[in-house]
Scaffold this motif. Structure first.
Motif, PDB file in Angstrom:
ATOM      1  N   PRO A  30     -36.587   5.833 -24.920  1.00  0.00           N
ATOM      2  CA  PRO A  30     -37.333   7.073 -25.160  1.00  0.00           C
ATOM      3  C   PRO A  30     -38.658   6.787 -25.841  1.00  0.00           C
ATOM      4  CG  PRO A  30     -35.566   6.828 -26.761  1.00  0.00           C
ATOM      5  CD  PRO A  30     -35.362   5.768 -25.728  1.00  0.00           C
ATOM      6  N   ARG A  31     -39.627   7.595 -25.577  1.00  0.00           N
ATOM      7  CA  ARG A  31     -40.927   7.478 -26.236  1.00  0.00           C
ATOM      8  C   ARG A  31     -41.192   8.770 -26.994  1.00  0.00           C
ATOM      9  NH1 ARG A  31     -41.654   2.491 -26.440  1.00  0.00           N
ATOM     10  NH2 ARG A  31     -43.844   2.828 -26.926  1.00  0.00           N
ATOM     11  N   GLY A  32     -42.023   8.690 -28.004  1.00  0.00           N
ATOM     12  CA  GLY A  32     -42.327   9.895 -28.779  1.00  0.00           C
ATOM     13  C   GLY A  32     -43.540   9.689 -29.616  1.00  0.00           C
TER      14      GLY A  32
ATOM     15  N   MET B 228     -44.541   0.822 -38.154  1.00  0.00           N
ATOM     16  CA  MET B 228     -45.164   0.651 -39.464  1.00  0.00           C
ATOM     17  C   MET B 228     -45.947   1.896 -39.867  1.00  0.00           C
ATOM     18  SD  MET B 228     -45.272  -1.425 -42.003  1.00  0.00           S
ATOM     19  CE  MET B 228     -44.965  -3.122 -41.531  1.00  0.00           C
ATOM     20  N   THR B 229     -46.598   2.538 -38.906  1.00  0.00           N
ATOM     21  CA  THR B 229     -47.318   3.775 -39.210  1.00  0.00           C
ATOM     22  C   THR B 229     -46.369   4.834 -39.746  1.00  0.00           C
ATOM     23  OG1 THR B 229     -49.000   3.333 -37.519  1.00  0.00           O
ATOM     24  CG2 THR B 229     -48.743   5.620 -38.243  1.00  0.00           C
TER      25      THR B 229
ATOM     26  N   PHE C  18     -38.721   3.480 -33.564  1.00  0.00           N
ATOM     27  CA  PHE C  18     -39.837   2.781 -32.932  1.00  0.00           C
ATOM     28  C   PHE C  18     -39.633   1.268 -32.985  1.00  0.00           C
ATOM     29  CE2 PHE C  18     -42.581   6.678 -33.565  1.00  0.00           C
ATOM     30  CZ  PHE C  18     -42.855   6.853 -32.214  1.00  0.00           C
ATOM     31  N   ASN C  19     -39.102   0.771 -34.090  1.00  0.00           N
ATOM     32  CA  ASN C  19     -38.842  -0.657 -34.184  1.00  0.00           C
ATOM     33  C   ASN C  19     -37.781  -1.081 -33.164  1.00  0.00           C
ATOM     34  OD1 ASN C  19     -39.378  -3.192 -35.716  1.00  0.00           O
ATOM     35  ND2 ASN C  19     -37.186  -3.054 -36.107  1.00  0.00           N
TER      36      ASN C  19
ATOM     37  N   PHE D 138     -38.224   7.647 -41.996  1.00  0.00           N
ATOM     38  CA  PHE D 138     -37.577   6.337 -41.996  1.00  0.00           C
ATOM     39  C   PHE D 138     -36.813   6.127 -40.691  1.00  0.00           C
ATOM     40  CE2 PHE D 138     -34.198   3.353 -42.807  1.00  0.00           C
ATOM     41  CZ  PHE D 138     -34.695   2.451 -43.747  1.00  0.00           C
ATOM     42  N   LEU D 139     -36.039   7.127 -40.280  1.00  0.00           N
ATOM     43  CA  LEU D 139     -35.263   7.001 -39.047  1.00  0.00           C
ATOM     44  C   LEU D 139     -36.165   6.912 -37.816  1.00  0.00           C
ATOM     45  CD1 LEU D 139     -32.326   9.520 -39.674  1.00  0.00           C
ATOM     46  CD2 LEU D 139     -32.293   7.022 -39.900  1.00  0.00           C
ATOM     47  N   VAL D 140     -37.236   7.712 -37.791  1.00  0.00           N
ATOM     48  CA  VAL D 140     -38.159   7.640 -36.660  1.00  0.00           C
ATOM     49  C   VAL D 140     -38.810   6.260 -36.606  1.00  0.00           C
ATOM     50  CG1 VAL D 140     -40.283   8.566 -35.661  1.00  0.00           C
ATOM     51  CG2 VAL D 140     -38.580  10.125 -36.615  1.00  0.00           C
ATOM     52  N   ALA D 141     -39.203   5.738 -37.767  1.00  0.00           N
ATOM     53  CA  ALA D 141     -39.802   4.404 -37.815  1.00  0.00           C
ATOM     54  C   ALA D 141     -38.824   3.345 -37.316  1.00  0.00           C
ATOM     55  CB  ALA D 141     -40.242   4.080 -39.250  1.00  0.00           C
TER      56      ALA D 141
END
Length: 332
Positions: A330-332, A98-99, A88-89, A82-85
């Motif tokens: 940051p990207r991941g 969404m993935t 990304f948002n 949830f936090l990673v999503a």
């Protein structure tokens, strides 16, 4: 470096099975990341968040988890996904967001946790809301609200707030009124659950409910003295950084809503004063939601009588510069 190496040792030490110390370590990391996420810029947390997320999934895939530990570990996987999503948002990457939300939803189902399942529907609504796809936002918020209908924690209130905001973008004033009244009535019956105790993005405090209510009115284009007072109260609710419910994104959103409502009320100078703290945010804090909120003020200025005034022109130019002055996230 010493602490990081010790963590790696502990996570790999239990060759035959995962021990309690490992799970306690992950508990500490999850709680730290949940508490910090609304308060710190993403760049500060991103590496640790991805690392902890990877550690949980390596344990799930490693076959060393006892059946009694699985549900707890899947719950951790849902929370971290949830936090990673959400991250990304915040980077304005709705596809990746969404993935990862779908990964969170799968973990929530494996954890058999109705609150987390409903929460992931909320995130599926939040992502298209900020991507200007209100029909999708409305669909997922409605579905999640049904899932959370019998839950006593605040996740159900959050889904109602999401439903009201997406209805406001669609111009559906009747739904906004009905849903916000339902949320107001339900607030009195809340019994905090394990997600509320976790805090951060996993609880929907009264201050945030007020902010969402005001935002729906701002999106409908309303402005009057009563709404201005509500919007000011929403800003005040996030004015103390030491409060456990403080979040820099919610504060900025509430300030943008106050700016919108003052603009709708015919007060361009008041609108400029309200959004000033947002425009002064350091570039590291300018996430997707904050930029979209600021751009809404610019859009309202374009159709306002103040658009040709010096204040209006200067504010529009400053918001345009604000939206492009962002660091490489940051990207991941």
């Amino acid at each position: 470096m010493a602490v990081r190496r010790a963590k790696e040792f502990l996570l790999g030490a239990d060759r035959e099975r995962v021990g309690d110390d490992t799970l306690d370590l992950l508990d500490d990391e999850v709680q730290r990341l949940v508490a910090a996420f609304p308060r710190e810029p993403l760049a500060v947390l991103w590496t640790d968040l991805l690392e902890t997320h990877d550690q949980v999934f390596r344990l799930l895939e490693g076959g060393r988890v006892r059946p009694s530990q699985l549900r707890d570990l899947y719950a951790k996987g849902a929370i971290l996904s949830f936090l990673v999503a959400k991250g990304f948002n915040d980077m304005q990457d709705p596809h990746q967001a969404m993935t990862m939300t779908r990964v969170a939803a799968a973990c929530a189902r494996d954890a058999e946790h109705p609150g987390l399942i409903a929460l992931t529907d909320g995130l599926k609504s939040l992502i298209p809301y900020w991507a200007n796809r209100p029909e999708d936002a409305q669909h997922y918020a409605s579905r999640g609200a049904e899932t959370a209908a019998n839950l006593r924690g605040t996740v159900g209130l959050w889904l109602l707030g999401l439903k009201a905001r997406s209805a406001a973008v669609l111009g559906d004033e009747e739904t906004v009124r009905l849903v916000n009244q339902q949320a107001s009535d339900r607030r009195e019956q809340v019994v905090p659950d394990d997600l509320d105790q976790l805090g951060g993005l996993f609880t929907y405090a009264w201050e945030k409910q007020l902010y969402y209510t005001v935002e729906a009115e701002a999106l409908l284009g309303h402005g009057n003295a009563d709404l201005i007072a509500q919007a000011e109260e929403a800003v005040t609710g996030f004015s103390d950084p030491s409060s456990p419910n403080w979040a820099f994104g919610d504060l900025a959103g509430a300030q943008c809503d106050l700016s919108l409502i003052r603009l709708h009320s015919g007060d361009p100078d008041g609108a400029a004063a309200a959004i000033r703290p947002v425009l002064d945010l350091p570039a590291s804090h300018r996430n997707n939601g904050i930029v979209v909120s600021a751009m809404r003020v610019r859009s309202a200025l374009m159709s306002s009588p103040a658009r040709s005034a010096v204040t209006g022109k200067d504010l529009r130019a400053e918001i345009e510069a604000f939206s492009t002055s962002r660091p490489a996230l940051p990207r991941g």
